[in-house]
Motif scaffolding. Sequence first.
Motif, mmCIF file in Angstrom:
data_model
loop_
_atom_site.group_PDB
_atom_site.id
_atom_site.type_symbol
_atom_site.label_atom_id
_atom_site.label_comp_id
_atom_site.label_asym_id
_atom_site.label_seq_id
_atom_site.Cartn_x
_atom_site.Cartn_y
_atom_site.Cartn_z
ATOM 1 N N GLN A 57 0.822 -1.221 0.000
ATOM 2 C CA GLN A 57 0.000 0.000 0.000
ATOM 3 C C GLN A 57 0.860 1.277 0.000
ATOM 4 O OE1 GLN A 57 -3.350 0.474 2.964
ATOM 5 N NE2 GLN A 57 -1.907 1.984 3.719
ATOM 6 N N CYS A 96 9.375 -4.964 12.077
ATOM 7 C CA CYS A 96 9.143 -4.331 10.765
ATOM 8 C C CYS A 96 10.407 -3.646 10.226
ATOM 9 C CB CYS A 96 8.023 -3.310 10.919
ATOM 10 S SG CYS A 96 7.766 -2.313 9.422
ATOM 11 N N PRO A 97 10.848 -4.047 9.027
ATOM 12 C CA PRO A 97 12.058 -3.423 8.485
ATOM 13 C C PRO A 97 11.875 -1.943 8.180
ATOM 14 C CG PRO A 97 11.010 -4.853 6.848
ATOM 15 C CD PRO A 97 10.296 -5.082 8.142
ATOM 16 N N ALA A 150 -3.338 0.170 8.783
ATOM 17 C CA ALA A 150 -2.728 0.941 9.877
ATOM 18 C C ALA A 150 -1.319 0.406 10.072
ATOM 19 C CB ALA A 150 -3.553 0.807 11.146
ATOM 20 N N THR A 151 -0.387 0.975 9.302
ATOM 21 C CA THR A 151 0.979 0.447 9.280
ATOM 22 C C THR A 151 1.900 1.214 10.230
ATOM 23 O OG1 THR A 151 1.447 1.898 7.404
ATOM 24 C CG2 THR A 151 0.837 -0.362 6.884
ATOM 25 N N VAL A 152 2.985 0.557 10.605
ATOM 26 C CA VAL A 152 4.112 1.210 11.250
ATOM 27 C C VAL A 152 5.187 1.425 10.187
ATOM 28 C CG1 VAL A 152 3.868 0.430 13.648
ATOM 29 C CG2 VAL A 152 4.955 -1.081 11.960
ATOM 30 N N PRO A 153 6.024 2.419 10.294
ATOM 31 C CA PRO A 153 6.115 3.400 11.362
ATOM 32 C C PRO A 153 5.076 4.512 11.229
ATOM 33 C CG PRO A 153 7.713 3.931 9.668
ATOM 34 C CD PRO A 153 7.059 2.646 9.244
ATOM 35 N N SER A 213 8.273 5.486 5.908
ATOM 36 C CA SER A 213 9.607 5.406 6.508
ATOM 37 C C SER A 213 10.671 6.152 5.702
ATOM 38 C CB SER A 213 10.017 3.945 6.685
ATOM 39 O OG SER A 213 10.063 3.298 5.426
ATOM 40 N N TYR A 248 9.241 -9.890 0.470
ATOM 41 C CA TYR A 248 7.786 -9.920 0.708
ATOM 42 C C TYR A 248 7.043 -10.445 -0.515
ATOM 43 C CZ TYR A 248 8.069 -7.425 5.142
ATOM 44 O OH TYR A 248 8.321 -7.082 6.444
HETATM 45 N N1 LIG Z 1 5.482 2.299 3.098
HETATM 46 C C1 LIG Z 1 5.517 1.964 4.438
HETATM 47 C C2 LIG Z 1 5.338 0.458 4.630
HETATM 48 C C3 LIG Z 1 5.156 0.107 6.060
HETATM 49 C C4 LIG Z 1 4.608 -1.308 6.240
HETATM 50 O O1 LIG Z 1 4.234 -1.997 5.271
HETATM 51 N N2 LIG Z 1 4.552 -1.755 7.513
HETATM 52 C C5 LIG Z 1 3.995 -3.061 7.833
HETATM 53 C C6 LIG Z 1 4.870 -3.829 8.812
HETATM 54 S S1 LIG Z 1 6.401 -4.370 8.127
HETATM 55 C C7 LIG Z 1 2.679 -2.923 8.564
HETATM 56 O O2 LIG Z 1 2.543 -2.105 9.457
HETATM 57 N N3 LIG Z 1 1.689 -3.766 8.217
HETATM 58 C C8 LIG Z 1 0.416 -3.804 8.879
HETATM 59 C C9 LIG Z 1 -0.683 -3.983 7.883
HETATM 60 O O3 LIG Z 1 -0.401 -4.117 6.691
HETATM 61 O O4 LIG Z 1 -1.839 -3.983 8.286
HETATM 62 C C10 LIG Z 1 6.826 2.464 4.994
HETATM 63 O O5 LIG Z 1 7.890 2.164 4.443
HETATM 64 O O6 LIG Z 1 6.782 3.190 5.963
#
Ligand SMILES: N[C@@H](CCC(=O)N[C@@H](CS)C(=O)NCC(=O)O)C(=O)O
Length: 320
Positions: A26, A63-64, A130-133, A148, A194
């Motif tokens: 996403q 999470c990388p 709802a992703t990190v960071p 990130s 991934y």
């Molecule tokens: N584009 C984002 C990607 C972040 C991402 O994909 N984080 C994953 C963990 S590695 C996440 O939070 N996934 C939860 C989900 O998809 O619901 C970034 O680089 O900051």
Amino acid sequence: MLVNGKWDADWQPVQATDKKGGFVRQISGFRNWVTVDGSAGPTGEGGFQAEAGRYHLFVALICPWASRTLIARALKGLEDVVTVSIVEPELTREGWKLSDAALADVETAQGATYLHQIYTATDPVYTGRATVPVLWDRKTRRIVNNESADIVRMFNTGFGALAKNDIDLYPADIAADIDALNDWIYPRLNNGVYCAGFATTQVAYDEAFADVFTALDALEDRLLGKGPFLFGDRLTETDIRAFVTLVRFDLAYHGLFKTNKRALTSYPALSAYLERVLQVPGVAATVSPDHIKRGYYSIKALNPNGIVPDGPDLPWMRLL
Ligand SMILES: N[C@@H](CCC(=O)N[C@@H](CS)C(=O)NCC(=O)O)C(=O)O
């Protein structure tokens, strides 16, 4: 994921797929920048001036992408300026859960139990994962940025003299080369693992698998030719991006994502490089083999019984 601000109970950790069954990540939704004078950055709105204690980072140690930001924070000496919460390593039915420490910190947690509540505190009708960071602004009570790549760059320059260390992770004279190498590494390696792990067809997996090992072979050759870092003597954001994938490789990707042609330990230059980056002050504290294994192996779609492997024992773990 969130749909119009409501958590979708049918949330699945496997993300969107393209026509060939390939994994599609996403696009990040919040793209504002912290800047020294509060002016707008390359994207988004202004109003986010650098101030000690104003911004808070939500990360997962699995999470990388989140780890990129933690490493940049450490290398720049921003630990006293930007506070951090580490979420629980296992993804729940409601996504990332805030840790007890974050919950105890009422000011940052905003009464939230799950990270998605931090998203809806910012945008009550948010749709997306709802992703990190997440970089959160205590003052305006909203997410500044959840990408990130942006957060690493704003840690590099956006906090100005508040950053204790003057290392430049994105030096102007090699910025174009950094962008080019980032753009090469991302699809093949960072996201490539991934793509292999979440592929839903053999052809998508085979393509991703080939890309991953082409990239590792090329990086091995590059480091044999010059070093100690990817751009010689200077450690840059590209090293952070490479490192976060390499340090997870034998722990999680090799087994769970089936990128198993070779283990990283069989690449001498990459193994030495991993140890070199790990020994840069501040980096080792961002690495948790326990969180990495528990986090990845909790992805039910890939590991229905949730069994976490006891191994592997890796040479670099002695440095943690
Ligand atoms: N584009 C984002 C990607 C972040 C991402 O994909 N984080 C994953 C963990 S590695 C996440 O939070 N996934 C939860 C989900 O998809 O619901 C970034 O680089 O900051």
